[in-house]
Each structure stands twice: as C-alpha cells, then as structure tokens.
Design an enzyme around this catalytic site. Sequence first.
Site, PDB file in Angstrom:
ATOM      1  N   ASN A  45      42.947  50.227  17.590  1.00  0.00           N
ATOM      2  CA  ASN A  45      43.323  49.758  16.381  1.00  0.00           C
ATOM      3  C   ASN A  45      42.725  48.340  16.322  1.00  0.00           C
ATOM      4  OD1 ASN A  45      45.258  49.094  18.492  1.00  0.00           O
ATOM      5  ND2 ASN A  45      46.841  48.396  17.159  1.00  0.00           N
ATOM      6  N   GLU A  47      43.275  44.882  14.163  1.00  0.00           N
ATOM      7  CA  GLU A  47      44.373  44.329  13.155  1.00  0.00           C
ATOM      8  C   GLU A  47      43.667  43.066  12.516  1.00  0.00           C
ATOM      9  OE1 GLU A  47      48.141  43.554  15.235  1.00  0.00           O
ATOM     10  OE2 GLU A  47      48.477  45.732  15.077  1.00  0.00           O
ATOM     11  N   CYS A  56      43.448  51.658  11.867  1.00  0.00           N
ATOM     12  CA  CYS A  56      44.043  52.346  13.124  1.00  0.00           C
ATOM     13  C   CYS A  56      42.902  52.906  13.855  1.00  0.00           C
ATOM     14  CB  CYS A  56      44.682  53.605  12.480  1.00  0.00           C
ATOM     15  SG  CYS A  56      46.433  53.283  11.630  1.00  0.00           S
ATOM     16  N   GLU A  58      42.560  55.924  15.217  1.00  0.00           N
ATOM     17  CA  GLU A  58      41.991  57.224  15.007  1.00  0.00           C
ATOM     18  C   GLU A  58      40.973  57.103  13.998  1.00  0.00           C
ATOM     19  OE1 GLU A  58      45.250  56.078  14.998  1.00  0.00           O
ATOM     20  OE2 GLU A  58      46.551  57.605  15.497  1.00  0.00           O
ATOM     21  N   CYS A  89      49.657  58.223  12.449  1.00  0.00           N
ATOM     22  CA  CYS A  89      50.366  57.716  11.034  1.00  0.00           C
ATOM     23  C   CYS A  89      49.786  58.795   9.941  1.00  0.00           C
ATOM     24  CB  CYS A  89      50.147  56.368  10.458  1.00  0.00           C
ATOM     25  SG  CYS A  89      48.483  56.247   9.905  1.00  0.00           S
ATOM     26  N   CYS A  92      46.009  58.552   8.977  1.00  0.00           N
ATOM     27  CA  CYS A  92      45.242  59.124   9.987  1.00  0.00           C
ATOM     28  C   CYS A  92      45.223  60.627   9.973  1.00  0.00           C
ATOM     29  CB  CYS A  92      45.594  58.495  11.584  1.00  0.00           C
ATOM     30  SG  CYS A  92      45.108  56.976  11.381  1.00  0.00           S
TER      31      CYS A  92
END
Length: 144
Positions: A45, A47, A56, A58, A89, A92
């Site tokens: 990830n 940010e 993310c 993935e 999530c 993803c």
Amino acid sequence: MTDDGLVDLVAAARAALTHAYAPYSGFRVGAAVRGASGAVYAGCNVENASYPVSMCAERGAIAAAIVAGETVLEAVAVVTAQGDPCAPCGMCRQALSEFGPDMEVLLAADDGRVVRSRLAALLPDAFGPAMLAQPQGRPNGGGR
Ligand code: THU
C-alpha cells in the site's frame, strides 16, 4: 497451484510488506499475484497526504502484472503487519476479479496464520466483462 507455489506467493507478499508506505493509517499491507506464466508480482500500500489518492497493495501488484504482459491471474496473497489476516477491500476484489474471477486467495497475518479462500467466495455474482457485452437499452431512454 502447488503448496510450494503458494508458500512462495505469501513470501513475496511478505517481502513487499516491508516497503509499505502507510504513515497515515499505520496499517501496512503487502500483496503478490501469480500470473498464468507462473511469474509473481508484488505490491504494497502507498498512502498519500491527500488520503483518497492512496493505493492498496493488491492493485499495485495487479498493475505490475499487467505491465509485464500478464492477462490472467491465478492467485493472490495478502499479508498484513498487524492483527488478523485481512481480506481485500471491495474495490480490490473487483479489480482482481477482472483477471481471475475465481482465483485462489491467501490471507496471511504477521504471526504466520494463513486463511485460504477463493475470489468467487469473496465476491459472489461479480460484475464482469460479459455484462458489458449484453444488449444495451436506448441511450437517454427514460431510464428504463
Ligand atoms: N489496504 C490495502 O492495501 N489493501 C486492502 O485490501 C485493505 C486496505 C490499505 C489501504 C490503506 O493504505 C490502509 O490499508 C488502511 O485502509
């Protein structure tokens, strides 16, 4: 996939986790996908101070696979640095489904626990490319 392949995939996700950039949430994630060629692609990830810009793990791994020429993904591993194994999530799940609607899913915690699932179980009745191929209603057809 062989057990060795699954172990390697989790190891790649765990290695990616060490590069996670998560100064805002503190929730560090690593992911790895295995393409049909057998090659493995990792992501973490990433940010951003503008929070919605964050990416993310993935989807980072998916992007790496696609840019390498893969179009079919067989499996994904997701590793978190804290707490219980974490499932992808919703965004993803949808992104993964595009390239392997029933791919194998491995969710690993930092303490070594691994939960095994399949994407079709995590995202039943997924929206996919076939939906776009169906006859469409009239444009501006009154919403019917
Ligand atoms: N995150 C992922 O990387 N993958 C998931 O499937 C769940 C959430 C990240 C996004 C954000 O950087 C942090 O975890 C907290 O939501």
